[in-house]
Write a protein that holds these residues in place. Structure first.
Motif, short mmCIF file in Angstrom:
data_model
loop_
_atom_site.label_atom_id
_atom_site.label_comp_id
_atom_site.label_asym_id
_atom_site.label_seq_id
_atom_site.Cartn_x
_atom_site.Cartn_y
_atom_site.Cartn_z
N GLY A 73 -9.34 0.91 -4.31
CA GLY A 73 -9.76 1.82 -3.26
C GLY A 73 -8.91 3.08 -3.18
O GLY A 73 -9.44 4.20 -3.11
N LEU A 74 -7.59 2.94 -3.21
CA LEU A 74 -6.73 4.11 -3.12
C LEU A 74 -6.82 4.97 -4.39
O LEU A 74 -6.82 6.20 -4.31
CB LEU A 74 -5.28 3.68 -2.88
CG LEU A 74 -4.97 3.05 -1.53
CD1 LEU A 74 -3.48 2.73 -1.41
CD2 LEU A 74 -5.39 3.95 -0.38
N ALA A 75 -6.92 4.32 -5.55
CA ALA A 75 -7.03 5.08 -6.79
C ALA A 75 -8.29 5.92 -6.80
O ALA A 75 -8.29 7.07 -7.25
CB ALA A 75 -7.00 4.13 -8.00
N ALA A 76 -9.40 5.37 -6.27
CA ALA A 76 -10.64 6.14 -6.22
C ALA A 76 -10.52 7.33 -5.27
O ALA A 76 -11.11 8.40 -5.53
CB ALA A 76 -11.78 5.23 -5.77
N LEU A 77 -9.77 7.17 -4.19
CA LEU A 77 -9.62 8.27 -3.25
C LEU A 77 -8.78 9.41 -3.84
O LEU A 77 -9.01 10.57 -3.55
CB LEU A 77 -8.97 7.76 -1.95
CG LEU A 77 -9.82 6.81 -1.13
CD1 LEU A 77 -9.03 6.25 0.04
CD2 LEU A 77 -11.07 7.51 -0.62
N VAL A 78 -7.80 9.05 -4.67
CA VAL A 78 -7.02 10.09 -5.34
C VAL A 78 -7.91 10.86 -6.32
O VAL A 78 -7.84 12.07 -6.43
CB VAL A 78 -5.82 9.46 -6.08
CG1 VAL A 78 -5.12 10.51 -6.95
CG2 VAL A 78 -4.83 8.91 -5.07
N LEU B 34 0.83 -1.21 0.00
CA LEU B 34 0.00 0.00 0.00
C LEU B 34 0.86 1.25 0.00
O LEU B 34 0.55 2.23 -0.70
CB LEU B 34 -0.92 0.02 1.22
CG LEU B 34 -2.24 -0.74 1.11
CD1 LEU B 34 -2.01 -2.23 1.22
CD2 LEU B 34 -3.21 -0.27 2.19
N VAL B 35 1.92 1.22 0.80
CA VAL B 35 2.81 2.37 0.87
C VAL B 35 3.42 2.65 -0.51
O VAL B 35 3.42 3.79 -0.99
CB VAL B 35 3.92 2.13 1.91
CG1 VAL B 35 4.94 3.27 1.87
CG2 VAL B 35 3.32 2.03 3.31
N GLU B 36 3.92 1.62 -1.15
CA GLU B 36 4.57 1.79 -2.45
C GLU B 36 3.58 2.22 -3.52
O GLU B 36 3.87 3.11 -4.34
CB GLU B 36 5.27 0.49 -2.83
CG GLU B 36 6.44 0.16 -1.92
CD GLU B 36 6.87 -1.29 -2.00
OE1 GLU B 36 6.36 -2.01 -2.89
OE2 GLU B 36 7.72 -1.70 -1.17
N TYR B 37 2.38 1.62 -3.51
CA TYR B 37 1.37 2.00 -4.50
C TYR B 37 0.89 3.43 -4.27
O TYR B 37 0.71 4.20 -5.21
CB TYR B 37 0.20 1.02 -4.43
CG TYR B 37 -0.84 1.24 -5.51
CD1 TYR B 37 -0.56 0.96 -6.84
CD2 TYR B 37 -2.11 1.72 -5.19
CE1 TYR B 37 -1.53 1.15 -7.83
CE2 TYR B 37 -3.07 1.91 -6.16
CZ TYR B 37 -2.77 1.63 -7.47
OH TYR B 37 -3.73 1.83 -8.45
N GLY B 38 0.67 3.77 -3.00
CA GLY B 38 0.24 5.13 -2.67
C GLY B 38 1.26 6.17 -3.07
O GLY B 38 0.91 7.25 -3.57
N CYS B 39 2.54 5.87 -2.88
CA CYS B 39 3.59 6.80 -3.29
C CYS B 39 3.55 7.01 -4.80
O CYS B 39 3.73 8.13 -5.29
CB CYS B 39 4.96 6.26 -2.88
SG CYS B 39 5.30 6.40 -1.11
N GLY B 40 3.29 5.94 -5.54
CA GLY B 40 3.18 6.06 -6.99
C GLY B 40 2.02 6.95 -7.40
O GLY B 40 2.13 7.76 -8.32
N LEU B 41 0.89 6.81 -6.71
CA LEU B 41 -0.28 7.63 -7.03
C LEU B 41 -0.04 9.11 -6.74
O LEU B 41 -0.51 9.99 -7.47
CB LEU B 41 -1.50 7.16 -6.22
CG LEU B 41 -2.10 5.79 -6.57
CD1 LEU B 41 -3.19 5.43 -5.58
CD2 LEU B 41 -2.66 5.79 -8.00
#
Length: 252
Positions: free
Chosen positions: A247-252, A189-196
């Motif tokens: 989920g994280l992509a939708a929040l961005v 999640l950390v790595e994917y979130g950093c990418g977003l």
């Protein structure tokens, strides 16, 4: 008119209340500051009761105070935790698994609500708008921790709402795991979130290198995968966000 008495209008409860009110429901939100007589009057007219209140030092606070009144509602629900399964060393668990671990109060509350015929929803870590890995990344508070093989489940708050609403419409009383389809390491999640967000990935550290609270350390002491097939089969529920990626992509 459908009328829900909601104990604990917090992050998840408030979003559920808004969802139901948009469809014409009346929702009576009961907090710790609500006078007893007002809460009991609302329970006398409730078609549905849901508690999101976690147990305290003295156990579940709602059943001892209102159990006699809320038992009269045709539909009862309770938000519990997948923490009742304890550490499974990464193995999959479903609703038939034995309960154990460090959460005696949570287990007792879970079983007490199930015993009165509630729909008990066992939830992993909850995330959603304003409450996700993305906020911690922006604040520089997210970590990558060197714990090979450790995985967690999680659930988007809107998927909890979808699960509760599905249980209102169909399905028997009982225990249901509401979790996403893809357990994953927190580091993913950390790595994917950093990418977003276009942020640098934080360095990999050990637990001993981080000043974590006892609660956070306890979180990392457990490792499990939570199966959600029962909710899919009996409630017709499907997560809108089957993994942290959606989920994280939708929040961005």
């Amino acid at each position: 008119m459908a009328r829900l008495v909601l104990f604990g209008p917090g992050y998840t409860g408030s979003r559920l209340a808004s969802s139901l009110q948009r469809d014409g429901w009346q929702v009576d939100a009961i907090s710790r500051h609500t006078p007893n007589d007002i809460a009991r009057a609302a329970l006398g007219q409730a078609t549905h009761v849901l508690s999101t209140v976690p147990p305290g030092d003295n156990g579940d606070p709602i059943l001892p105070a209102y159990g006699d009144a809320l038992r009269k509602a045709p539909w009862i629900g309770y938000l519990s935790s997948t923490g009742v399964y304890g550490d499974t060393k990464g193995a999959w668990v479903d609703e038939s698994a034995a309960l154990g671990g460090r959460r005696d109060g949570r287990i007792a509350a879970d079983q007490a609500w199930a015993a009165i015929g509630a729909r008990v929803f066992r939830l992993p870590g909850i995330y959603g708008p304003g409450r996700a890995m993305l906020e911690r990344l922006k604040a520089g508070q997210a970590h990558r921790i060197d714990l090979p093989g450790q995985v967690f489940c999680r659930i988007h708050v809107d998927d909890i709402i979808g699960g509760v609403r599905a249980a209102i419409e169909r399905g028997p009383a009982g225990v249901y795991n509401l979790a996403d389809d893809r357990p994953a390491p927190q580091n993913d999640l950390v790595e994917y979130g950093c990418g977003l967000l276009g942020l640098a990935v934080p360095p990999l550290r050990t637990l001993d290198q981080l000043d974590l609270s006892p609660q956070a350390r306890a979180f990392y002491s457990e490792n499990r995968r939570v199966a959600n097939e029962k909710a899919k089969r009996l409630l017709g529920w499907r997560p809108l966000y089957p993994s942290y990626r959606e989920g994280l992509a939708a929040l961005v």
